[in-house]
Design an enzyme around this catalytic site. Structure first.
Site, short mmCIF file in Angstrom:
data_model
loop_
_atom_site.label_atom_id
_atom_site.label_comp_id
_atom_site.label_asym_id
_atom_site.label_seq_id
_atom_site.Cartn_x
_atom_site.Cartn_y
_atom_site.Cartn_z
N HIS A 46 9.79 0.66 -4.98
CA HIS A 46 8.92 0.56 -3.81
C HIS A 46 9.56 1.38 -2.68
O HIS A 46 10.78 1.48 -2.58
CB HIS A 46 8.80 -0.89 -3.35
CG HIS A 46 7.96 -1.74 -4.25
ND1 HIS A 46 7.31 -2.86 -3.81
CD2 HIS A 46 7.69 -1.65 -5.57
CE1 HIS A 46 6.65 -3.43 -4.80
NE2 HIS A 46 6.88 -2.71 -5.89
N GLU A 48 10.01 0.75 0.43
CA GLU A 48 10.94 0.00 1.27
C GLU A 48 12.31 -0.13 0.62
O GLU A 48 13.33 0.07 1.27
CB GLU A 48 10.38 -1.41 1.56
CG GLU A 48 9.06 -1.41 2.28
CD GLU A 48 7.85 -1.45 1.37
OE1 GLU A 48 6.79 -1.90 1.83
OE2 GLU A 48 7.94 -1.03 0.19
N CYS A 76 6.21 -6.67 0.21
CA CYS A 76 5.96 -7.70 -0.80
C CYS A 76 7.17 -8.65 -0.88
O CYS A 76 8.16 -8.48 -0.16
CB CYS A 76 5.70 -7.05 -2.15
SG CYS A 76 7.17 -6.27 -2.86
N CYS A 79 10.45 -6.77 -1.71
CA CYS A 79 10.94 -5.99 -0.58
C CYS A 79 11.47 -6.89 0.54
O CYS A 79 12.48 -6.56 1.17
CB CYS A 79 9.85 -5.06 -0.07
SG CYS A 79 9.45 -3.76 -1.26
#
Length: 155
Positions: A46, A48, A76, A79
């Site tokens: 991801h 992040e 999410c 993260c």
């Protein structure tokens, strides 16, 4: 946030969901990353997570107290776990993630009283622009899927 949106418009987003993240310190960009889940065949890639990893390496620390994470999409659960572990000072995001958001939409892990760290959280920055990129991506994906499905069912 505008710089983060620029990252979402590159050609590498043909397969990946257009999410990008920056880590800043004293208004200077320390690290930038885009979602690479599909490209790298890595479910943890991801934007992040990748931005936090790059910032930690660049600053040679696993604690980012004086930094901000800026993302085009609400983080999410995975993260937010990384955000809590690096103890980032501020989290800024654009689009709310009603399905998987863990910074206020579906869950609010960053403000949970039991969380070990509580960064400042600012959501909805350039929300319409961030949401539009995601809607456009998923509309194209649906259209592609319907075209493929239609082609298969007509045979």
């Amino acid at each position: 946030m505008r710089k983060t949106l620029e990252l979402c418009r590159g050609p590498e987003f043909s397969a990946d969901v257009p999410v990008a993240a920056l880590v800043t310190q004293d208004d200077e960009i320390v690290a930038a990353a885009s979602n690479l889940r599909e490209k790298n065949c890595d479910p943890s890639a991801h934007a992040e997570i990748l931005a936090l990893q790059a910032a930690s390496k660049k600053l040679n620390t696993t604690k980012l107290h004086n930094c901000a994470l800026i993302s085009t999409l609400e983080p999410c659960i995975m993260c937010t776990g990384a955000i809590l572990n690096v103890q980032i000072g501020t989290v800024v995001f654009g689009a709310f993630n009603e399905k998987f958001g863990a910074a206020g939409s579906k869950w609010d892990l960053l403000r949970d009283p039991l969380a070990p760290h509580h960064p400042e959280v600012i959501g909805g920055i350039l929300e319409e622009e961030c949401s539009f990129l995601l809607k456009e991506f998923f509309d194209k994906l649906r259209l592609k899927s319907e075209t493929t499905t239609g082609a298969l069912s007509s045979k």
